[in-house]
Design a protein around this motif. Structure first.
Motif, short mmCIF file in Angstrom:
data_model
loop_
_atom_site.label_atom_id
_atom_site.label_comp_id
_atom_site.label_asym_id
_atom_site.label_seq_id
_atom_site.Cartn_x
_atom_site.Cartn_y
_atom_site.Cartn_z
N ALA A 93 29.53 37.90 40.40
CA ALA A 93 29.98 38.13 39.03
C ALA A 93 30.12 36.78 38.34
O ALA A 93 30.20 35.74 39.01
CB ALA A 93 31.32 38.86 39.03
N THR A 94 30.14 36.79 37.01
CA THR A 94 30.30 35.54 36.25
C THR A 94 31.35 35.71 35.17
O THR A 94 31.58 36.82 34.67
CB THR A 94 28.96 35.11 35.59
OG1 THR A 94 28.49 36.18 34.79
CG2 THR A 94 27.92 34.74 36.61
N ASP A 95 31.97 34.59 34.81
CA ASP A 95 32.93 34.62 33.70
C ASP A 95 32.22 34.19 32.42
O ASP A 95 31.02 33.90 32.42
CB ASP A 95 34.17 33.78 34.01
CG ASP A 95 33.90 32.29 34.14
OD1 ASP A 95 32.83 31.81 33.69
OD2 ASP A 95 34.76 31.58 34.70
N GLU A 131 30.33 31.26 38.51
CA GLU A 131 29.96 32.37 39.38
C GLU A 131 31.06 32.65 40.40
O GLU A 131 31.67 31.73 40.92
CB GLU A 131 28.65 32.02 40.11
CG GLU A 131 27.89 33.21 40.60
CD GLU A 131 26.50 32.84 41.04
OE1 GLU A 131 25.55 33.19 40.33
OE2 GLU A 131 26.37 32.18 42.09
N TYR A 132 31.28 33.92 40.68
CA TYR A 132 32.29 34.37 41.64
C TYR A 132 31.62 35.30 42.65
O TYR A 132 30.88 36.20 42.27
CB TYR A 132 33.42 35.15 40.95
CG TYR A 132 34.20 34.31 39.97
CD1 TYR A 132 35.40 33.74 40.33
CD2 TYR A 132 33.72 34.09 38.68
CE1 TYR A 132 36.13 32.97 39.44
CE2 TYR A 132 34.42 33.30 37.79
CZ TYR A 132 35.63 32.75 38.16
OH TYR A 132 36.33 31.98 37.28
N THR A 160 38.13 37.43 45.69
CA THR A 160 37.12 36.38 45.59
C THR A 160 37.05 35.67 46.94
O THR A 160 37.96 35.81 47.77
CB THR A 160 37.49 35.35 44.50
OG1 THR A 160 38.72 34.73 44.86
CG2 THR A 160 37.58 35.99 43.13
N GLU A 199 38.52 41.69 36.62
CA GLU A 199 39.45 40.67 36.17
C GLU A 199 40.01 39.95 37.38
O GLU A 199 40.56 40.58 38.28
CB GLU A 199 40.58 41.37 35.41
CG GLU A 199 41.30 40.52 34.44
CD GLU A 199 42.18 41.37 33.54
OE1 GLU A 199 41.99 41.29 32.33
OE2 GLU A 199 43.04 42.11 34.06
N ILE A 225 35.60 38.84 34.33
CA ILE A 225 34.28 38.58 34.89
C ILE A 225 33.45 39.85 34.78
O ILE A 225 33.98 40.96 34.70
CB ILE A 225 34.36 38.10 36.36
CG1 ILE A 225 35.07 39.10 37.27
CG2 ILE A 225 35.04 36.72 36.43
CD1 ILE A 225 35.07 38.73 38.74
N THR A 226 32.13 39.67 34.76
CA THR A 226 31.21 40.80 34.68
C THR A 226 30.13 40.64 35.74
O THR A 226 29.85 39.54 36.21
CB THR A 226 30.56 40.91 33.29
OG1 THR A 226 29.85 39.69 33.02
CG2 THR A 226 31.59 41.16 32.20
N SER A 227 29.52 41.77 36.08
CA SER A 227 28.46 41.76 37.07
C SER A 227 27.43 42.83 36.76
O SER A 227 27.78 43.96 36.43
CB SER A 227 29.03 41.99 38.47
OG SER A 227 28.00 42.00 39.42
#
Length: 78
Positions: free
Chosen positions: A11-13, A18-19, A46, A61, A70-72
Motif C-alpha cells: 500500500a502507499t500513502d 510504500e507500506y 505493517t 489507515e 494508505i491505499t492499495s
C-alpha cells in the motif's frame, strides 16, 4: 489458539511512501493441520509493527499520530 500470517499486500500513502502490510488471523488448532479453522476477524500490521485498520477494500489507515491513510490496488489486498 495461535496467530498465523494469512497474506501480504503493498500500500502507499499520499506522499508515495510504500507500506508492506501483513494480515493475521487467529486459528483454533485441531489435532491435525487439515482440521484447524480460523476464528474472528483479520488483524493487519505493517512490517515495522504498526497496527493498520481496514476502512474498505483498498483503503486503510496506519494507526499513528497522526493517522496515515494508505491505499492499495494490490489484487491480494482485502
Amino acid at each position: 489458539m495461535t496467530w498465523r500470517p494469512e497474506g501480504l499486500f503493498l500500500a502507499t500513502d499520499g506522499d508515495g511512501n510504500e507500506y508492506r502490510v501483513l494480515m493475521f488471523r487467529k486459528w483454533l488448532d485441531a489435532s491435525d493441520e487439515a482440521n484447524s479453522v480460523w476464528i474472528g476477524v483479520p488483524h493487519y500490521l505493517t512490517f515495522d509493527g504498526r497496527r493498520v485498520d481496514r476502512i474498505k477494500k483498498g483503503e486503510y489507515e496506519v494507526i499513528a499520530r497522526p493517522k496515515i491513510p494508505i491505499t492499495s490496488d494490490d489484487p491480494s489486498a482485502p
